[in-house]
Each structure stands twice: as structure tokens, then as C-alpha cells.
Scaffold this motif. Structure first.
Motif, PDB file in Angstrom:
ATOM      1  N   LYS A 232      46.480  33.144  42.432  1.00  0.00           N
ATOM      2  CA  LYS A 232      47.228  34.324  43.113  1.00  0.00           C
ATOM      3  C   LYS A 232      48.057  35.008  41.950  1.00  0.00           C
ATOM      4  CE  LYS A 232      48.272  31.703  47.207  1.00  0.00           C
ATOM      5  NZ  LYS A 232      48.949  30.411  47.734  1.00  0.00           N
TER       6      LYS A 232
ATOM      7  N   THR B 288      41.167  41.364  36.845  1.00  0.00           N
ATOM      8  CA  THR B 288      40.575  40.515  37.647  1.00  0.00           C
ATOM      9  C   THR B 288      39.910  40.943  39.091  1.00  0.00           C
ATOM     10  OG1 THR B 288      42.527  39.059  36.868  1.00  0.00           O
ATOM     11  CG2 THR B 288      41.438  38.107  38.664  1.00  0.00           C
ATOM     12  N   ASP B 289      40.888  41.762  39.692  1.00  0.00           N
ATOM     13  CA  ASP B 289      40.326  42.434  40.890  1.00  0.00           C
ATOM     14  C   ASP B 289      39.191  43.199  40.535  1.00  0.00           C
ATOM     15  OD1 ASP B 289      42.327  41.260  42.328  1.00  0.00           O
ATOM     16  OD2 ASP B 289      43.555  43.279  42.257  1.00  0.00           O
TER      17      ASP B 289
ATOM     18  N   ASP C 165      49.640  37.233  38.705  1.00  0.00           N
ATOM     19  CA  ASP C 165      49.678  38.675  38.326  1.00  0.00           C
ATOM     20  C   ASP C 165      48.922  38.751  37.044  1.00  0.00           C
ATOM     21  OD1 ASP C 165      51.859  39.681  40.056  1.00  0.00           O
ATOM     22  OD2 ASP C 165      52.679  37.654  39.378  1.00  0.00           O
TER      23      ASP C 165
ATOM     24  N   LEU D 170      36.398  40.663  40.462  1.00  0.00           N
ATOM     25  CA  LEU D 170      35.844  40.041  41.710  1.00  0.00           C
ATOM     26  C   LEU D 170      35.231  41.356  42.533  1.00  0.00           C
ATOM     27  CD1 LEU D 170      39.161  38.264  42.810  1.00  0.00           C
ATOM     28  CD2 LEU D 170      36.948  37.148  42.243  1.00  0.00           C
ATOM     29  N   GLU D 171      35.128  42.280  42.207  1.00  0.00           N
ATOM     30  CA  GLU D 171      34.353  43.422  42.785  1.00  0.00           C
ATOM     31  C   GLU D 171      32.931  43.248  42.774  1.00  0.00           C
ATOM     32  OE1 GLU D 171      35.314  47.652  43.155  1.00  0.00           O
ATOM     33  OE2 GLU D 171      37.689  46.870  43.051  1.00  0.00           O
TER      34      GLU D 171
ATOM     35  N   ARG E  64      46.142  41.522  36.597  1.00  0.00           N
ATOM     36  CA  ARG E  64      45.518  41.491  37.684  1.00  0.00           C
ATOM     37  C   ARG E  64      44.534  42.298  38.036  1.00  0.00           C
ATOM     38  NH1 ARG E  64      43.639  38.609  41.857  1.00  0.00           N
ATOM     39  NH2 ARG E  64      45.122  37.054  41.093  1.00  0.00           N
ATOM     40  N   GLN E  65      44.857  43.647  37.665  1.00  0.00           N
ATOM     41  CA  GLN E  65      43.868  44.850  37.822  1.00  0.00           C
ATOM     42  C   GLN E  65      42.367  44.399  37.292  1.00  0.00           C
ATOM     43  OE1 GLN E  65      44.536  48.159  35.319  1.00  0.00           O
ATOM     44  NE2 GLN E  65      43.823  49.590  36.712  1.00  0.00           N
TER      45      GLN E  65
ATOM     46  N   ARG F  12      39.029  33.454  42.833  1.00  0.00           N
ATOM     47  CA  ARG F  12      39.249  34.040  44.234  1.00  0.00           C
ATOM     48  C   ARG F  12      40.467  33.244  44.679  1.00  0.00           C
ATOM     49  NH1 ARG F  12      33.429  33.882  46.694  1.00  0.00           N
ATOM     50  NH2 ARG F  12      32.593  36.041  45.963  1.00  0.00           N
TER      51      ARG F  12
END
Ligand code: UDP
Ligand code: MG
Length: 309
Positions: free
Chosen positions: A86, A167-168, A88, A171-172, A164-165, A83
Motif C-alpha cells: 500500500k 509501481t503503478d 507511497d 503493475l500495468e 508509487r507512480q 499488488r
């Protein structure tokens, strides 16, 4: 310039941090075209860990940190780091140098080329580990892969570099009971594996007791499979059928031959067996119920005490 975040969970690692920092720094200096960012997560350490991290931070602005209010466990620390990062590109590494920093350039090359979404490190030997522990680990992978649709690669470490994609996507998944190996596989994306020989800890001791490993394995299976519940139901049904057949045999024997039913030992064994089976299957249901209970409370996975602001 793209940023590569490296998340490092630390729990009482005062003897490893500086060594780790220096090694990773010298490796990232050789990777051209990317700005490194080190995100240390202090998982409620009681030694000088946080102090050393802050000291590094004061000398190097590319060091960032999150400090948790107590020890929440590696899974929680990884989430805090994810979280906070930052970048990429986002990597996760242990601080004890069991995840060789020398693999980072190859991982970055694989992921930045766009061909792969994730590069993971996979150890091909378990040298330095007790035989019992290796055997249990293999057994766990076999049971997990048979019970779950999510595939775990034997020897895969949590040492990954992701886009990053991806990682997101990770995080979902907001579940409270977190089993990262399962989550990383569940989100999908294209992963390439880089094999390496097992490395022993640089300093300090492993935080894993055998009991903790058994708990971790149970967590993994319960979080990613309902097969034990199906097994419990199937076994219950099967014992019912056997009991009905037994009743038929006893009744027929009584009517046809007038045999008295002999022996209480067999009866005692049956009562014990069925009783044990019931407790076992209730135990399985209990494992799922306890997870549901913990998820339903929606407690935060960790609490932050301090960050780099
Ligand atoms: N760790 C953590 N919180 C914990 C236990 C471990 O953040 O409660 C960190 C630890 O500092 C290390 C990584 O997780 O960076 C792996 O821990 P360890 O080396 O004990 O595990 P092993 O390599 O034996 O599986
Ligand atoms: Mg380790």
C-alpha cells in the motif's frame, strides 16, 4: 506520514526471516519521516516460513503477508507483493540479506527528494560466485543488450525502491511471463544506481540451479526482443542464396566440363547442416510460440491461499 512498503519474497527461508526482520527493522528505525510496512510473500514454502511470518505479524502490525497456494517462482511472488503493498514508496528485497538493508536510507533519500523515481542496488563484484556462473551472467547481459532496446545494467539486482507512480506503471504490465529486470527497465523513469560489494547468503541455499538460470536467461531475451526471429529469417535467406549460387556452379561445371559431381560426403554434410539449421530456427520460432500460447491462456500468475485479511 508516507508509507514505505518493503516486499520480501520467501521460499523455504525459515533460517533467514527473523534475522532479516531484525536488521531491516533497525535500519528503517533510522529513516525519519516514513512509516515502514513489511510485506512478506510466502511462495509456497514447505518449511516453517509461513509460521514464522505469522508470528512476526502477531507481534508487529506493520508486518503484512500474502501466502501463495504453491511455489510460483520469485517473479510471481514479487507481483503478489506489488499488488498487496500500500506504500507511497515500494521496495523489493531478498530475504537472504544479499540485498544489504544498510542501503535503504540512501535509496530513500534519493527517491524521496523527488530527483529520482527509482533507486536500485548494483553489485560491482561477484565474489563468492563460481567463475563459470559470472562468465555466463556477463555473456547474458551482453547478448540481451545487443538484442533488445531495453537496457539492462550489469550487476543490477531486483533490490529497488520506487515511487508509487512507477509501481503503478509496473503493475500495468499484466504479462504472464514476467522478467522483472526487463519490466523495471521497460517502464522507464529515472533510476539511480547505488554500488555495493557482493554479499553471500546469510543462511540456506540459493534456489537457482544452472538449468534454471539458462531458462531465466532465455525467458528474458524472448520476452524483450524479437532479434532471434530476425536472425532466423536472415540466416534462412542467406542459406537460400548460397544454395542458389551452388546450383549455378554445379550446372555450369556439368555443361562446360562434363564433370560428374564427385563425392557424397559433402552432400551428407550439407544435408545435416541444413537440417540442423532448420530445426534450430524452428526451435527459435517455438520459443515465441510457446510464450504466445501461455499468454493467450490468461492464467493468473499466482493464486493466493491466505493473506493478513
Ligand atoms: N524466492 C522465491 N521463490 C522461488 C525462489 C526464490 O520467492 O521460487 C525468493 C527467495 O526466498 C529469496 C529470493 O527469492 O528471497 C532470491 O532467491 P535466491 O537467494 O535463491 O536467489 P539468488 O540470490 O541466488 O539469485
Ligand atoms: Mg540470494
Amino acid at each position: 506520514m508516507p508509507v514505505m512498503s518493503i516486499i520480501v519474497p520467501c521460499f523455504n527461508e525459515q533460517d533467514s526471516i527473523v534475522r532479516f526482520y531484525e536488521e531491516v527493522r533497525s535500519v528503517t528505525a533510522t529513516i525519519a519521516g516514513v512509516e515502514p510496512e513489511l510485506v512478506f510473500v510466502d511462495d509456497g514454502s514447505t518449511d516453517a516460513t509461513l509460521h514464522i511470518i505469522k508470528d512476526l505479524r502477531s507481534r508487529d502490525p506493520r508486518v503484512r503477508f500474502v501466502s501463495l497456494s504453491r511455489n510460483f517462482g520469485k517473479e510471481a511472488a514479487l507481483l503478489a507483493g506489488l499488488r498487496h503493498a500500500k506504500g507511497d514508496f515500494v521496495a523489493m528485497m531478498d530475504v537472504d540479506l544479499q540485498d544489504p538493508p544498510s542501503l535503504l536510507p540512501r535509496m530513500y533519500a534519493a527517491v524521496s527528494s523527488g530527483e529520482w523515481d527509482c533507486a536500485g542496488a548494483r553489485r560491482i563484484t561477484r565474489a563468492g560466485e563460481s567463475r563459470l556462473r559470472s562468465w555466463c551472467a556477463r555473456l547474458f547481459y551482453r547478448i540481451f543488450n545487443a538484442a533488445s532496446h531495453v537496457e539492462l545494467v550489469d550487476g543490477a539486482r531486483d533490490f529497488r525502491l520506487m515511487t508509487r507512480q512507477m509501481t503503478d506503471a509496473v503493475l500495468e504490465l499484466t504479462e504472464v511471463n514476467r522478467f522483472s529486470k526487463g519490466i523495471l527497465s521497460w517502464v522507464g523513469f529515472k533510476t539511480t544506481w547505488i554500488p555495493f560489494e557482493n554479499v553471500e547468503r546469510a543462511a540456506g541455499a540459493s534456489k537457482w540451479s544452472f538449468k534454471a538460470l539458462v531458462h531465466y536467461a532465455t525467458e528474458g531475451i524472448v520476452d524483450f526482443s524479437t532479434a532471434p526471429l530476425e536472425f532466423a529469417a536472415a540466416f534462412g535467406l542467406w542459406s537460400c542464396l548460397v544454395a542458389v549460387a551452388g546450383v549455378v556452379v554445379i550446372v555450369v561445371r556439368q555443361l562446360a566440363f562434363g564433370d560428374p559431381v564427385p563425392g557424397w560426403p559433402s552432400l551428407a554434410c550439407l544435408v545435416l547442416f541444413i537440417g540442423g539449421l532448420q530445426l534450430f530456427t524452428i526451435g527459435i520460432v517455438g520459443q515465441y510460440l510457446s510464450r504466445t500460447y501461455l499468454e493467450a491462456k490468461r492464467r493468473p500468475v499466482y493464486i493466493t491461499r491466505e493473506t493478513d485479511g
